[in-house]
Scaffold this motif. Structure first.
Motif, short mmCIF file in Angstrom:
data_model
loop_
_atom_site.label_atom_id
_atom_site.label_comp_id
_atom_site.label_asym_id
_atom_site.label_seq_id
_atom_site.Cartn_x
_atom_site.Cartn_y
_atom_site.Cartn_z
N SER A 93 0.87 -1.18 0.00
CA SER A 93 0.00 0.00 0.00
C SER A 93 0.89 1.22 0.00
O SER A 93 1.87 1.28 0.76
N SER A 94 0.56 2.22 -0.83
CA SER A 94 1.44 3.38 -0.90
C SER A 94 0.67 4.65 -1.23
O SER A 94 -0.38 4.62 -1.86
N GLN A 95 1.25 5.74 -0.76
CA GLN A 95 0.77 7.07 -1.12
C GLN A 95 1.85 7.71 -1.96
O GLN A 95 2.96 7.94 -1.48
N GLY B 175 -2.45 3.85 -3.61
CA GLY B 175 -2.54 2.63 -4.40
C GLY B 175 -2.26 1.38 -3.59
O GLY B 175 -1.65 1.44 -2.52
N ILE B 176 -2.74 0.28 -4.11
CA ILE B 176 -2.47 -1.04 -3.52
C ILE B 176 -2.08 -1.97 -4.65
O ILE B 176 -2.77 -2.06 -5.67
N THR B 177 -0.96 -2.64 -4.45
CA THR B 177 -0.50 -3.67 -5.38
C THR B 177 -0.34 -4.95 -4.58
O THR B 177 0.29 -4.95 -3.52
N VAL B 178 -0.92 -6.03 -5.08
CA VAL B 178 -0.78 -7.33 -4.44
C VAL B 178 -0.10 -8.26 -5.44
O VAL B 178 -0.59 -8.45 -6.55
N VAL C 80 4.20 -2.58 3.70
CA VAL C 80 4.25 -3.89 3.07
C VAL C 80 3.71 -4.90 4.07
O VAL C 80 4.12 -4.91 5.24
N ARG C 81 2.81 -5.73 3.61
CA ARG C 81 2.26 -6.80 4.43
C ARG C 81 2.39 -8.09 3.66
O ARG C 81 2.12 -8.12 2.46
#
Length: 112
Positions: free
Chosen positions: A11-13, A51-54, A89-90
């Motif tokens: 997850s990022s801003q 944004g979220i990248t998985v 980061v998870r």
């Protein structure tokens, strides 16, 4: 993808300045896809820059190898210095997955 597998949730801003971000993001997706154990990726970013990248990986060894990739390390450094106001980061193990898709079970009862 048949569970179990690993999901890396980023997850990022974003900051306002692109400064090569789009090109690097595209390059990282292509590089990750070539890594052993890579299963796939999903990403979304809002107009506000959040944004979220998985990314999905076969196992934790594959995740660790990707984290240590030299080009990925450079992208991480540039992200901290230029592109992200904040990020998290998870890493999670996916035990069940289901949905409305011809390749996925509709009920969470299927196990490998």
């Amino acid at each position: 993808m048949t569970p179990p597998y690993i999901a890396v949730i980023f997850s990022s801003q974003r900051r306002d300045d692109d400064d090569g971000y789009a090109a690097m993001a595209e390059r990282m997706v292509a590089l990750a896809a070539a890594q052993p154990g890579f299963l796939g990726i999903e990403s979304a970013r809002g107009a506000d820059g959040f944004g979220i990248t998985v990314s999905y990986w076969r196992d934790e060894d594959a995740v660790r190898a990707w984290k240590r990739d030299v080009d990925h390390l450079d992208a991480q450094r540039r992200g901290r210095e230029h592109w992200y106001a904040r990020y998290a980061v998870r890493i999670a193990r996916v035990e069940r997955a289901y949905g409305l898709d011809s390749d996925a079970p509709l009920l969470p009862t299927e196990r490998p």
